[in-house]
Design a protein around this motif. Structure first.
Motif, short mmCIF file in Angstrom:
data_model
loop_
_atom_site.label_atom_id
_atom_site.label_comp_id
_atom_site.label_asym_id
_atom_site.label_seq_id
_atom_site.Cartn_x
_atom_site.Cartn_y
_atom_site.Cartn_z
N UNK A 273 12.72 -8.47 3.48
CA UNK A 273 12.39 -9.74 2.84
C UNK A 273 10.89 -9.99 2.75
N UNK A 274 10.09 -9.23 3.52
CA UNK A 274 8.66 -9.48 3.68
C UNK A 274 8.39 -10.85 4.32
N UNK A 275 9.40 -11.37 5.01
CA UNK A 275 9.27 -12.65 5.69
C UNK A 275 9.63 -12.51 7.16
N UNK A 276 9.47 -13.59 7.93
CA UNK A 276 9.80 -13.54 9.35
C UNK A 276 11.29 -13.31 9.60
N UNK A 277 11.60 -12.65 10.70
CA UNK A 277 12.98 -12.58 11.19
C UNK A 277 13.28 -13.94 11.82
N UNK A 296 10.09 -17.22 4.04
CA UNK A 296 11.09 -16.40 4.74
C UNK A 296 11.70 -15.38 3.78
N UNK A 297 12.17 -15.85 2.64
CA UNK A 297 12.69 -14.99 1.57
C UNK A 297 12.62 -15.76 0.27
N UNK A 298 12.43 -15.06 -0.83
CA UNK A 298 12.22 -15.72 -2.12
C UNK A 298 13.55 -16.27 -2.62
N UNK A 299 13.59 -17.59 -2.83
CA UNK A 299 14.79 -18.27 -3.32
C UNK A 299 14.77 -18.34 -4.84
N UNK A 300 15.94 -18.52 -5.44
CA UNK A 300 15.99 -18.74 -6.88
C UNK A 300 16.14 -20.22 -7.23
N UNK A 301 16.57 -21.05 -6.29
CA UNK A 301 16.72 -22.48 -6.53
C UNK A 301 15.97 -23.27 -5.46
N UNK A 302 15.17 -24.24 -5.89
CA UNK A 302 14.42 -25.06 -4.93
C UNK A 302 15.37 -25.92 -4.10
N UNK A 303 16.56 -26.22 -4.63
CA UNK A 303 17.54 -26.99 -3.86
C UNK A 303 17.89 -26.27 -2.56
N UNK A 304 18.02 -24.93 -2.61
CA UNK A 304 18.33 -24.17 -1.41
C UNK A 304 17.13 -24.14 -0.46
N UNK A 305 15.91 -24.14 -1.02
CA UNK A 305 14.70 -24.22 -0.19
C UNK A 305 14.72 -25.51 0.63
#
Length: 438
Positions: A273-277, A296-305
């Protein structure tokens, strides 16, 4: 300076985390944002489509951000703009600087990292050719047009079919530019299917899969861009070149979680993910330091962020109040067809009703079965008509099932169905059974 909670980043993730922490009883909170305004990248995303999950209505990016900014101010949460965080220590000492306060040392009881992500540039992917003006990342072009009022070009080629590139194809067309083509190195798009339809197909913009830019020609400004088809090793195939006379090349070639601070702090990183575990509470390997959103990981929807960040904010409040339980970790692993899972490890004791897991697949699948198992026990089996790398998957596993595992690792895997090996376009693909070869 002393605060109970410091949130690094004032975009949608940081705002949601800070608000949730305040709702969970943390009064002393500071949000630090390096830009001149809160809201992050959403401020330049003037198209609609945001908020369908979060607010049950369709909003533009600035409207979505403003909802959270207003909540932040209503909760009287302190924030600093135009402030750069230099370092976060494992002891939760935050070093930051701005032109008003100067150099600051801030002691926090907990920290939430929400720095978002950045775009890959031309240098990161080593496109050959001249180095004229007229080569932009899609996000930079979006800011120029939507916030600064500058048109970046009239005849445009786009490399990469991530969501920002697709949305900019439509935006440029609406502003009067001619988008000649979108070229994608992979045999599938990196964006959502709805964006392919609404931003390319609706405007008759061609999408060339398994193609890349092999040359940029121009002295002062881009004059020509040459693309070519690539083979299974991503090498250009001689004789497949297509030449476009244009003045602009946009790059939508991937996003990288912004983790320079995380690495310097000594946080364990996931190379997938190139993000933290992170664990079930979005906590990193350093107790009291949490991470959420695109860092942490690239999301496709800001709602999930926003949802993920609320979880981190609530967990940070629990940490400050010493309410987190320690227990044995269960590891989450990816099997056939799965690129990664987030979180990567969980403690059942801290899960309330169910565990939410996000994941992505490594290619396009049709009519498949996704299986979640621990040893020989199948925890969940679900059929999916369509799965693609550009569309994040969300799975819920009940706490009751997790409690019965006795510490066994959980594996997520595509077990049957069809997979797309290669495509020239969405109408011309090579499809084989899962596990089969071309």
């Amino acid at each position: 300076m002393k605060y109970d909670l410091v949130v690094v980043g004032g975009g949608p993730a940081g705002l949601a985390a800070a608000i949730e922490a305040k709702k969970n009883g943390v009064d002393s909170i500071l949000v630090i944002e390096r830009a001149k305004e809160l809201g992050g990248i959403l401020q330049q995303c003037i198209h609609n489509g945001f908020g369908l999950h979060e607010f049950k209505e369709e909003l533009t990016g600035p409207e979505y951000a403003q909802r959270f900014i207003e909540q932040l101010k209503e909760q009287n949460i302190e924030y600093k703009l135009d402030t750069m965080v230099l370092e976060v220590s494992p002891e939760k000492i935050v070093q930051a600087i701005n032109s008003e306060d100067g150099y600051m040392i801030i002691q926090a009881k907990a920290v939430v990292l929400t720095m978002g992500c950045r775009e890959r540039t031309r240098g990161a992917i080593a496109i050959p050719g001249d180095r004229p003006a007229g080569v932009f990342t899609a996000g930079a072009a979006q800011r120029y047009i939507n916030m600064e009022g500058f048109m970046v070009g009239k005849r445009v080629v786009i490399l990469g079919s991530g969501d920002i590139g697709l949305i900019m194809a439509r935006r440029l067309t609406l502003e009067g530019a001619k988008v000649l083509a979108v070229a994608e190195l992979m045999p599938f798009s990196g964006g959502l299917m709805r964006n392919i339809v609404q931003c390319l197909e609706d405007y008759d913009i061609p999408l060339y899969l398994s193609h890349t830019v092999i040359d940029i020609i121009g002295k002062d400004r881009v004059e020509k861009v040459i693309i070519a088809k690539v083979d299974e090793n991503k090498k250009p195939i001689p004789g497949t070149e297509i030449e476009y006379e244009c003045d602009t090349l946009l790059l939508s070639v991937g996003l990288i979680p912004e983790n320079d601070i995380s690495r310097a702090t000594g946080i364990e990183m996931d190379r997938r993910t190139n993000g933290p575990v992170v664990n079930e509470l979005m906590e990193t390997n350093i107790p009291g330091i949490f991470a959420a959103g695109n860092v942490v990981h690239v999301h496709d929807l800001v709602d999930f962020v926003s949802g993920e960040s609320r979880k981190a904010g609530a967990a940070a409040a629990r940490y400050i109040k010493n309410e987190i339980q320690n227990g044995e970790y269960i590891n989450l692993k990816n099997g056939n067809g799965i690129v990664y899972t987030v979180p990567q490890k969980v403690r059942v004791e801290n899960i309330e009703k169910s565990l939410e897991v996000f994941m992505r697949v490594n290619r396009i699948f049709k009519e498949v079965k996704l299986e979640v198992r621990a040893g020989d026990e199948i925890l969940l089996s679900t059929k999916k008509n369509h799965m693609a790398p550009g569309e994040m998957e969300r799975i819920l596993i009940s706490k009751k099932k997790l409690e019965a595992l006795n510490g066994k690792d959980i594996i997520f895997e595509i077990v049957e169905g069809k997979q797309i090996i290669s495509c020239d376009s969405y109408d011309s693909c090579t499809i084989v059974p899962v596990g089969g070869d071309k």
